[in-house]
Design a protein around this motif. Sequence first.
Motif, PDB file in Angstrom:
ATOM      1  N   ALA A  64      -0.817  -6.900   3.291  1.00  0.00           N
ATOM      2  CA  ALA A  64      -1.070  -8.035   2.669  1.00  0.00           C
ATOM      3  C   ALA A  64      -2.376  -8.620   2.250  1.00  0.00           C
ATOM      4  CB  ALA A  64       0.356  -9.193   3.251  1.00  0.00           C
ATOM      5  N   THR A  65      -2.989  -8.618   3.227  1.00  0.00           N
ATOM      6  CA  THR A  65      -4.615  -9.411   2.815  1.00  0.00           C
ATOM      7  C   THR A  65      -5.179  -8.439   1.715  1.00  0.00           C
ATOM      8  OG1 THR A  65      -4.585 -10.176   5.032  1.00  0.00           O
ATOM      9  CG2 THR A  65      -6.414  -9.787   4.030  1.00  0.00           C
ATOM     10  N   LEU A  66      -5.150  -7.155   2.065  1.00  0.00           N
ATOM     11  CA  LEU A  66      -5.850  -6.254   1.243  1.00  0.00           C
ATOM     12  C   LEU A  66      -5.160  -6.166  -0.176  1.00  0.00           C
ATOM     13  CD1 LEU A  66      -6.704  -3.058   3.194  1.00  0.00           C
ATOM     14  CD2 LEU A  66      -8.159  -4.932   2.723  1.00  0.00           C
ATOM     15  N   GLN A  67      -4.051  -6.232  -0.338  1.00  0.00           N
ATOM     16  CA  GLN A  67      -3.103  -6.349  -1.596  1.00  0.00           C
ATOM     17  C   GLN A  67      -3.461  -7.572  -2.357  1.00  0.00           C
ATOM     18  OE1 GLN A  67       0.883  -6.255  -1.699  1.00  0.00           O
ATOM     19  NE2 GLN A  67       1.350  -5.508  -3.806  1.00  0.00           N
ATOM     20  N   ARG A  68      -3.507  -8.691  -1.716  1.00  0.00           N
ATOM     21  CA  ARG A  68      -3.598 -10.187  -2.450  1.00  0.00           C
ATOM     22  C   ARG A  68      -5.430 -10.146  -2.658  1.00  0.00           C
ATOM     23  NH1 ARG A  68      -2.159 -12.667   1.570  1.00  0.00           N
ATOM     24  NH2 ARG A  68      -3.980 -13.093   2.751  1.00  0.00           N
ATOM     25  N   THR A  69      -6.199  -9.707  -1.929  1.00  0.00           N
ATOM     26  CA  THR A  69      -7.745  -9.484  -2.200  1.00  0.00           C
ATOM     27  C   THR A  69      -8.078  -8.740  -3.425  1.00  0.00           C
ATOM     28  OG1 THR A  69      -8.135 -10.109   0.065  1.00  0.00           O
ATOM     29  CG2 THR A  69     -10.014  -9.462  -1.400  1.00  0.00           C
ATOM     30  N   LEU A  70      -7.253  -7.764  -3.412  1.00  0.00           N
ATOM     31  CA  LEU A  70      -7.699  -6.640  -4.455  1.00  0.00           C
ATOM     32  C   LEU A  70      -7.259  -7.041  -5.793  1.00  0.00           C
ATOM     33  CD1 LEU A  70      -7.799  -3.394  -2.374  1.00  0.00           C
ATOM     34  CD2 LEU A  70      -9.612  -4.642  -3.068  1.00  0.00           C
ATOM     35  N   GLU A  71      -6.074  -7.551  -5.744  1.00  0.00           N
ATOM     36  CA  GLU A  71      -5.361  -8.008  -6.982  1.00  0.00           C
ATOM     37  C   GLU A  71      -6.031  -9.143  -7.510  1.00  0.00           C
ATOM     38  OE1 GLU A  71      -1.088  -8.412  -6.109  1.00  0.00           O
ATOM     39  OE2 GLU A  71      -0.771  -6.337  -6.634  1.00  0.00           O
ATOM     40  N   ARG A  72      -6.553 -10.158  -6.557  1.00  0.00           N
ATOM     41  CA  ARG A  72      -7.586 -11.198  -7.298  1.00  0.00           C
ATOM     42  C   ARG A  72      -8.814 -10.623  -7.922  1.00  0.00           C
ATOM     43  NH1 ARG A  72      -7.007 -15.397  -1.991  1.00  0.00           N
ATOM     44  NH2 ARG A  72      -4.730 -16.328  -2.517  1.00  0.00           N
ATOM     45  N   ARG A  73      -9.035  -9.584  -7.568  1.00  0.00           N
ATOM     46  CA  ARG A  73     -10.416  -8.966  -8.196  1.00  0.00           C
ATOM     47  C   ARG A  73     -10.301  -8.196  -9.322  1.00  0.00           C
ATOM     48  NH1 ARG A  73     -14.614  -8.427  -2.804  1.00  0.00           N
ATOM     49  NH2 ARG A  73     -13.580 -10.199  -1.858  1.00  0.00           N
ATOM     50  N   GLY A  74      -8.863  -8.138  -9.663  1.00  0.00           N
ATOM     51  CA  GLY A  74      -8.669  -7.348 -11.005  1.00  0.00           C
ATOM     52  C   GLY A  74      -8.090  -6.110 -11.019  1.00  0.00           C
ATOM     53  N   MET A  75      -7.617  -5.595  -9.652  1.00  0.00           N
ATOM     54  CA  MET A  75      -6.878  -4.258  -9.522  1.00  0.00           C
ATOM     55  C   MET A  75      -5.495  -4.445  -9.428  1.00  0.00           C
ATOM     56  SD  MET A  75      -9.659  -2.810  -6.567  1.00  0.00           S
ATOM     57  CE  MET A  75     -11.449  -3.224  -6.939  1.00  0.00           C
ATOM     58  N   ARG A  76      -4.799  -3.561  -9.430  1.00  0.00           N
ATOM     59  CA  ARG A  76      -3.216  -3.210  -9.469  1.00  0.00           C
ATOM     60  C   ARG A  76      -3.163  -2.505  -8.084  1.00  0.00           C
ATOM     61  NH1 ARG A  76      -0.537  -0.763 -14.655  1.00  0.00           N
ATOM     62  NH2 ARG A  76      -2.875   0.050 -14.790  1.00  0.00           N
ATOM     63  N   VAL A  77      -2.241  -3.118  -7.284  1.00  0.00           N
ATOM     64  CA  VAL A  77      -2.185  -2.386  -5.999  1.00  0.00           C
ATOM     65  C   VAL A  77      -0.839  -2.191  -5.599  1.00  0.00           C
ATOM     66  CG1 VAL A  77      -2.704  -2.507  -3.430  1.00  0.00           C
ATOM     67  CG2 VAL A  77      -4.387  -3.504  -5.208  1.00  0.00           C
ATOM     68  N   ALA A  78      -0.550  -0.752  -5.486  1.00  0.00           N
ATOM     69  CA  ALA A  78       1.041  -0.431  -5.031  1.00  0.00           C
ATOM     70  C   ALA A  78       0.632  -0.114  -3.653  1.00  0.00           C
ATOM     71  CB  ALA A  78       1.371   0.762  -5.779  1.00  0.00           C
ATOM     72  N   THR A  79       1.728  -0.413  -2.585  1.00  0.00           N
ATOM     73  CA  THR A  79       1.565  -0.321  -1.205  1.00  0.00           C
ATOM     74  C   THR A  79       2.936   0.614  -0.720  1.00  0.00           C
ATOM     75  OG1 THR A  79       3.037  -2.348  -0.897  1.00  0.00           O
ATOM     76  CG2 THR A  79       0.456  -2.456  -1.178  1.00  0.00           C
ATOM     77  N   CYS A  80       2.465   1.241   0.413  1.00  0.00           N
ATOM     78  CA  CYS A  80       3.331   2.150   0.998  1.00  0.00           C
ATOM     79  C   CYS A  80       2.954   2.013   2.653  1.00  0.00           C
ATOM     80  CB  CYS A  80       3.271   3.672   0.795  1.00  0.00           C
ATOM     81  SG  CYS A  80       4.490   4.713   1.303  1.00  0.00           S
ATOM     82  N   SER A  81       3.873   1.891   3.542  1.00  0.00           N
ATOM     83  CA  SER A  81       3.687   1.686   4.858  1.00  0.00           C
ATOM     84  C   SER A  81       4.133   3.006   5.614  1.00  0.00           C
ATOM     85  CB  SER A  81       4.318   0.357   5.602  1.00  0.00           C
ATOM     86  OG  SER A  81       5.699   0.492   5.109  1.00  0.00           O
ATOM     87  N   ASP A  82       4.767   4.021   5.145  1.00  0.00           N
ATOM     88  CA  ASP A  82       5.481   5.121   5.903  1.00  0.00           C
ATOM     89  C   ASP A  82       4.732   6.174   5.261  1.00  0.00           C
ATOM     90  OD1 ASP A  82       7.122   6.935   6.883  1.00  0.00           O
ATOM     91  OD2 ASP A  82       8.716   5.924   6.449  1.00  0.00           O
ATOM     92  N   GLY A  83       4.370   7.073   6.422  1.00  0.00           N
ATOM     93  CA  GLY A  83       3.481   8.471   6.015  1.00  0.00           C
ATOM     94  C   GLY A  83       4.308   9.307   5.274  1.00  0.00           C
ATOM     95  N   ALA A  84       5.704   9.160   5.552  1.00  0.00           N
ATOM     96  CA  ALA A  84       6.645  10.335   5.102  1.00  0.00           C
ATOM     97  C   ALA A  84       6.826   9.983   3.834  1.00  0.00           C
ATOM     98  CB  ALA A  84       8.003  10.350   6.020  1.00  0.00           C
TER      99      ALA A  84
END
Length: 224
Positions: A14-34
Amino acid sequence: MKLLLIEDDPALQATLQRTLERRGMRVATCSDGARALERWQAAVPDVVLLDLSLPGLDGLKVLERARAEGLTTPVIVLTARGTIGDRIIGLNTGADDYLPKPFDLDELEARIRALARRHAQAGAAPAAPEFAGLRCDPDSGAVYFRGEAMELPPREATLLRALLQRPGHALAKERLFETVFPGQPEVQLEAIEVVAYRLRKRLAPTGVQLVTLRGLGYLLKAPA
């Protein structure tokens, strides 16, 4: 810039997504290696941020399979495994950069932008695989036949994308199984035959054949 963040720690994700989106990036997330490889293939990002300690499938396995499938997206490994040996293994597997935790967010942003620039300057974006009128869009992962998008369920689409990487060449059933059912040990190997059967029916109107070679696997064959 589009990023795919593969990280199982909810707070850090959540921290990385919020910070990077504030810096103009679009961030998709996934928490499961499979599921990471499927997300990666479905919408190819500009940079992947990959944790190594993931549930379902280890991050190194995700990276190894992605490179085997022809995904050339730059990867920054983010991990608490900070030894020199771990870094060498990650880089040899196909990582482009390595940032041990904890790390500075400004440094992470700088590394992301530098890696994306180098990748763009090298012209390393993958070419769209094409075969007998079939074409796979490397950005969206969508498959087209003579310019029209094919409506394919996720597993059939994943199988077809893998086959389009090497049309006319047999790909082992075991390798395709790992691509279509990553990190799912409860699924039997025979399940890939069901997916292949369904894909064969979807391909029938195109004239492209999905051929089974006993003992070798599957391949795509152009119309006669």
